[in-house]
Design a protein around this motif. Structure first.
Motif, PDB file in Angstrom:
ATOM      1  N   GLU A 382      -0.180   2.804  16.272  1.00 58.51           N
ATOM      2  CA  GLU A 382      -1.283   2.051  15.684  1.00 58.51           C
ATOM      3  C   GLU A 382      -0.777   0.858  14.893  1.00 58.51           C
ATOM      4  O   GLU A 382       0.365   0.837  14.408  1.00 58.51           O
ATOM      5  CB  GLU A 382      -2.100   2.957  14.772  1.00 58.51           C
ATOM      6  CG  GLU A 382      -1.347   3.459  13.558  1.00 58.51           C
ATOM      7  CD  GLU A 382      -2.170   4.381  12.710  1.00 58.51           C
ATOM      8  OE1 GLU A 382      -2.403   4.027  11.547  1.00 58.51           O
ATOM      9  OE2 GLU A 382      -2.578   5.441  13.217  1.00 58.51           O
ATOM     10  N   GLU A 384      -0.928  -1.804  11.623  1.00 60.62           N
ATOM     11  CA  GLU A 384      -0.900  -1.499  10.200  1.00 60.62           C
ATOM     12  C   GLU A 384      -2.302  -1.465   9.597  1.00 60.62           C
ATOM     13  O   GLU A 384      -2.617  -0.636   8.743  1.00 60.62           O
ATOM     14  CB  GLU A 384      -0.035  -2.524   9.467  1.00 60.62           C
ATOM     15  CG  GLU A 384       0.110  -2.251   7.974  1.00 60.62           C
ATOM     16  CD  GLU A 384       1.008  -3.271   7.301  1.00 60.62           C
ATOM     17  OE1 GLU A 384       1.092  -3.223   6.066  1.00 60.62           O
ATOM     18  OE2 GLU A 384       1.602  -4.099   7.996  1.00 60.62           O
ATOM     19  N   ASP A 385      -3.188  -2.401  10.038  1.00 60.05           N
ATOM     20  CA  ASP A 385      -4.529  -2.492   9.464  1.00 60.05           C
ATOM     21  C   ASP A 385      -5.615  -1.961  10.392  1.00 60.05           C
ATOM     22  O   ASP A 385      -6.798  -2.231  10.190  1.00 60.05           O
ATOM     23  CB  ASP A 385      -4.838  -3.942   9.109  1.00 60.05           C
ATOM     24  CG  ASP A 385      -4.763  -4.854  10.335  1.00 60.05           C
ATOM     25  OD1 ASP A 385      -4.178  -4.420  11.350  1.00 60.05           O
ATOM     26  OD2 ASP A 385      -5.283  -5.982  10.272  1.00 60.05           O
ATOM     27  N   GLU A 386      -5.233  -1.209  11.408  1.00 57.75           N
ATOM     28  CA  GLU A 386      -6.206  -0.800  12.415  1.00 57.75           C
ATOM     29  C   GLU A 386      -7.215   0.207  11.875  1.00 57.75           C
ATOM     30  O   GLU A 386      -8.401   0.145  12.205  1.00 57.75           O
ATOM     31  CB  GLU A 386      -5.487  -0.216  13.630  1.00 57.75           C
ATOM     32  CG  GLU A 386      -6.415   0.077  14.797  1.00 57.75           C
ATOM     33  CD  GLU A 386      -5.657   0.442  16.058  1.00 57.75           C
ATOM     34  OE1 GLU A 386      -6.316   0.689  17.079  1.00 57.75           O
ATOM     35  OE2 GLU A 386      -4.410   0.474  16.027  1.00 57.75           O
ATOM     36  N   ASP A 388      -7.870   0.892   8.521  1.00 57.41           N
ATOM     37  CA  ASP A 388      -8.124   0.726   7.095  1.00 57.41           C
ATOM     38  C   ASP A 388      -9.568   1.096   6.769  1.00 57.41           C
ATOM     39  O   ASP A 388     -10.490   0.868   7.569  1.00 57.41           O
ATOM     40  CB  ASP A 388      -7.866  -0.722   6.662  1.00 57.41           C
ATOM     41  CG  ASP A 388      -6.378  -1.065   6.709  1.00 57.41           C
ATOM     42  OD1 ASP A 388      -5.581  -0.117   6.873  1.00 57.41           O
ATOM     43  OD2 ASP A 388      -6.025  -2.249   6.607  1.00 57.41           O
ATOM     44  N   ILE A 389      -9.770   1.635   5.565  1.00 58.67           N
ATOM     45  CA  ILE A 389     -11.102   2.043   5.113  1.00 58.67           C
ATOM     46  C   ILE A 389     -11.727   0.878   4.363  1.00 58.67           C
ATOM     47  O   ILE A 389     -11.172   0.373   3.379  1.00 58.67           O
ATOM     48  CB  ILE A 389     -11.008   3.283   4.210  1.00 58.67           C
ATOM     49  CG1 ILE A 389     -10.397   4.456   4.982  1.00 58.67           C
ATOM     50  CG2 ILE A 389     -12.394   3.657   3.673  1.00 58.67           C
ATOM     51  CD1 ILE A 389     -10.183   5.694   4.140  1.00 58.67           C
ATOM     52  N   HIS A 390     -12.908   0.439   4.814  1.00 58.56           N
ATOM     53  CA  HIS A 390     -13.625  -0.664   4.202  1.00 58.56           C
ATOM     54  C   HIS A 390     -14.741  -0.130   3.324  1.00 58.56           C
ATOM     55  O   HIS A 390     -15.276   0.971   3.573  1.00 58.56           O
ATOM     56  CB  HIS A 390     -14.196  -1.603   5.266  1.00 58.56           C
ATOM     57  CG  HIS A 390     -13.161  -2.220   6.145  1.00 58.56           C
ATOM     58  ND1 HIS A 390     -12.398  -3.300   5.762  1.00 58.56           N
ATOM     59  CD2 HIS A 390     -12.741  -1.889   7.413  1.00 58.56           C
ATOM     60  CE1 HIS A 390     -11.569  -3.639   6.738  1.00 58.56           C
ATOM     61  NE2 HIS A 390     -11.757  -2.783   7.746  1.00 58.56           N
TER      62      HIS A 390
END
Length: 494
Positions: A382, A384-386, A388-390
Motif C-alpha cells: 500500500e 503511505e497515504d492510501e 489515511d483516516i479523514h
C-alpha cells in the motif's frame, strides 16, 4: 430505477465497455452462445426494426409487444387483433409497424403514440404482409389460397390491387404450352411476397416453386423463373438487396443473387436468376422452420423442425460454421440483428424469445496503463497515504458536493461503433405493465392461487369497448365483476 433511466444509463456505460472488449472478439461476425431470454406472453413471430434497438413480437392472443434491446424491457404493447399474429413489418424510419393476423386483418400502428392508424380486412387469412421500403402507406399481402394484393392505405378507404400468380414463361414455352399446363399455372397461388430495396418491384414465391418479379407501377409480372419443385415458404433479402435467401418445402435453403431490376436499359428477357448455394442436412434430412441473413449478408441462419438447434452457414464457401445450441424446445421464427452478431428466436412451446450473442471476456488492463492483470494472488504494497483516516466533516462535505452535481439522464450521446441514422425515435412510456410471469399465476385469495384464464384482461374484445353509452359500459363491468366474484368463491370452497 425506472425503465427510462435504465435505458439511458446502459447507453452511457456502453462507451466505456467497448474499450474492455478484445478487438479480435469484436471482429467475429456470428454469435456463439445463448446469452439471455425475454418474455411477455406467448410469442409466435418476431422482427427487428431497421436500427436494431427494438424487437417486435407478435403473440398468439393477438397482442404485439415491443422489447427494448438495451434493457430487455417492454417498451410498448399494442392491442387490436383477436387471433395469432402471423407476420410483422417495420417501416424504414421505424415509426410505423404493420401487423398481420389470423383474424383476416392487417393493422398499421403509429408508434409515436401507439394508435391504430389503418385497419384493413381481407377475404382470407393473411400469410405474410410486407411494407414498402419508403412508403409506409403501401404494402403487399399474401393470402391463404387466394391471389396476393397490393394495398394502398394513403386514404381511410384502402385500395386493393390484385396481383397475378401465373408465371410469365418465355415465348418458346408459351407456344408449346398445352391446355393442361395452362390450367395448372392458373391454379398457382402466391405464398410469400417481398419488396425489392428500391421498392419498384415485388418478388413473389408460389406454391409450385416459381419466382415471379412484379412491377409495382404496372402490376404485371415482368419476369419468372423456376426456383424449385416445392412450395416457397419464405423469402428474405439482404440490406443491400443484392442477395436473397429462400426456404422451401423440399428441405433446401437457397441463396440467390438478385439483379437490379430498376436499372435503366435492363432487358428482363435475358436476365437469369441462378442459385448460388444450397444448404441442407444430407444425413438427417432436416426441415427448416425459418431462415435469416446476417447483418452483413455473409452468413445464413436457420431454425430446424422438431429440433432445438440453429444452424449457421458461411456463404463464401457454403460451409457450416456453427450450430447454436439453445433451449430444449423447438424454435420457430429466427431473426438476425441488422447491425450486430446477435440472433433472436422464439420457442414454439413456451413462446419465450431466446437471445444468442458473443460472450466477451473483459480486459481490465485497458482502463489504465498501470493496471496489471495477474494469474494468481500477489502481495499488495500500500501507499503511505492510501488508507489515511479523514475527519467526518470533510467526508460529509465531499458527499454533499457530489450530490449537488447535476446528472443528465435524458440526453443520449452517440456511441462509437453504432450506425447513425436520421430515423424516428420511439418515445419511452413509463406506465407499461411489466412482462407476464413465466407461469402466469394470479392470486385469488389468502393462500389461494390459480392460473390466469385465457380471456382475462381482454374484456375490450368482448364488448366493453363497443358499448354505446356509459350505462351499457357500467352494466358490462358489473357483469364481469360478478362473474369474477363467483369464480373466486368457488375456488375458495374447493
Amino acid at each position: 430505477m425506472t425503465q427510462m433511466n435504465k435505458r439511458r444509463t446502459t447507453t452511457a456505460y456502453r462507451t466505456m465497455n467497448l474499450s474492455l472488449i478484445d478487438p479480435f472478439i469484436l471482429a467475429q461476425d456470428y454469435p456463439d452462445a445463448l446469452t439471455g431470454k425475454v418474455r411477455s406472453g406467448h410469442a409466435a413471430c418476431i422482427r427487428f426494426n431497421r436500427k436494431g434497438d427494438f424487437l417486435a413480437a407478435g403473440r398468439v392472443d393477438g397482442t404485439v409487444v415491443i422489447f427494448d434491446i438495451e434493457t430487455n424491457g417492454v417498451a410498448r404493447k399494442l392491442r387490436g387483433h383477436t387471433r395469432q399474429i402471423q407476420a410483422l413489418s417495420w417501416s424504414g424510419d421505424g415509426r410505423y409497424l404493420l401487423s398481420s393476423s389470423q383474424d383476416w386483418k392487417c393493422i398499421l400502428w403509429d408508434l409515436q403514440d401507439g394508435t391504430k392508424l389503418r385497419t384493413v380486412r381481407f377475404e382470407a387469412p393473411v400469410y405474410i404482409a410486407e411494407l414498402h421500403p419508403f412508403n409506409p402507406f403501401l404494402f403487399v399481402a399474401s393470402l391463404f389460397e387466394d391471389q396476393p394484393l397490393l394495398v394502398d392505405i394513403s386514404s381511410c378507404i384502402p385500395l386493393k390491387h390484385q396481383l397475378s400468380s401465373v408465371p410469365r414463361r418465355p415465348k418458346l414455352d408459351r407456344q408449346d404450352l398445352n391446355e393442361k399446363q395452362a390450367l395448372q399455372d392458373a391454379k398457382q397461388s402466391t405464398c410469400v411476397t417481398v419488396f425489392t430495396t428500391q421498392g419498384d418491384h415485388i418478388i413473389a414465391g408460389t406454391n409450385k416453386g416459381w419466382l415471379n418479379i412484379i412491377e409495382v407501377k404496372s402490376l404485371e409480372i415482368v419476369h419468372s423463373t423456376r426456383l424449385c419443385n416445392g412450395i416457397i415458404i419464405l423469402l428474405r433479402l439482404t440490406a443491400s438487396g443484392r442477395d436473397m435467401v429462400s426456404n422451401a418445402s423440399d428441405r433446401v435453403i437457397r441463396t440467390v443473387p438478385i439483379p437490379n431490376f430498376s436499372q435503366a436499359g435492363l432487358d428482363l428477357n435475358t436476365v437469369k436468376i441462378e442459385v448460388e448455394h444450397k444448404f441442407q442436412d444430407v444425413v438427417n434430412r432436416l426441415s427448416w422452420n425459418h431462415v435469416a441473413f446476417s447483418s452483413t449478408g455473409d452468413y445464413v441462419a436457420a431454425s430446424t423442425f422438431m429440433n432445438h438447434d440453429i444452424y449457421v452457414w458461411e456463404r463464401g464457401h457454403g460451409s457450416l460454421v456453427k450450430i447454436l445450441e439453445g433451449p430444449k424446445e423447438e424454435l420457430g421464427v429466427i431473426e438476425w440483428h441488422p447491425h450486430r452478431p446477435f440472433v433472436a428466436a422464439c420457442g414454439i412451446e413456451t413462446g419465450r424469445v431466446y437471445l444468442w450473442s458473443i460472450i466477451t471476456p473483459q480486459r481490465w488492463s485497458a482502463l489504465a496503463p498501470d493496471f496489471a492483470e495477474v494469474e494468481e494472488n500477489v502481495e499488495y504494497v500500500e501507499r503511505e497515504d492510501e488508507f489515511d483516516i479523514h475527519p467526518i466533516e470533510e467526508i460529509h462535505k465531499r458527499r454533499l458536493d457530489l450530490e449537488d452535481e447535476a446528472l443528465d439522464v435524458l440526453t443520449v450521446d452517440p456511441v462509437k461503433g453504432d450506425p447513425v441514422h436520421d430515423v424516428f425515435s420511439m418515445p419511452v412510456l413509463l406506465d407499461i405493465v411489466d412482462s407476464e410471469s413465466e407461469e402466469e399465476i394470479v392470486a385469488v385469495g389468502p393462500g389461494t392461487m390459480r392460473r390466469k384464464s385465457p380471456g382475462e384482461g381482454r374484456e375490450w374484445m368482448n364488448g366493453a369497448e363497443n358499448a354505446s353509452n356509459p350505462e351499457e359500459q357500467a352494466s358490462f363491468k358489473k357483469i364481469v365483476t360478478t362473474a369474477a366474484e363467483k369464480t373466486q368463491s368457488r375456488t375458495r370452497r374447493r
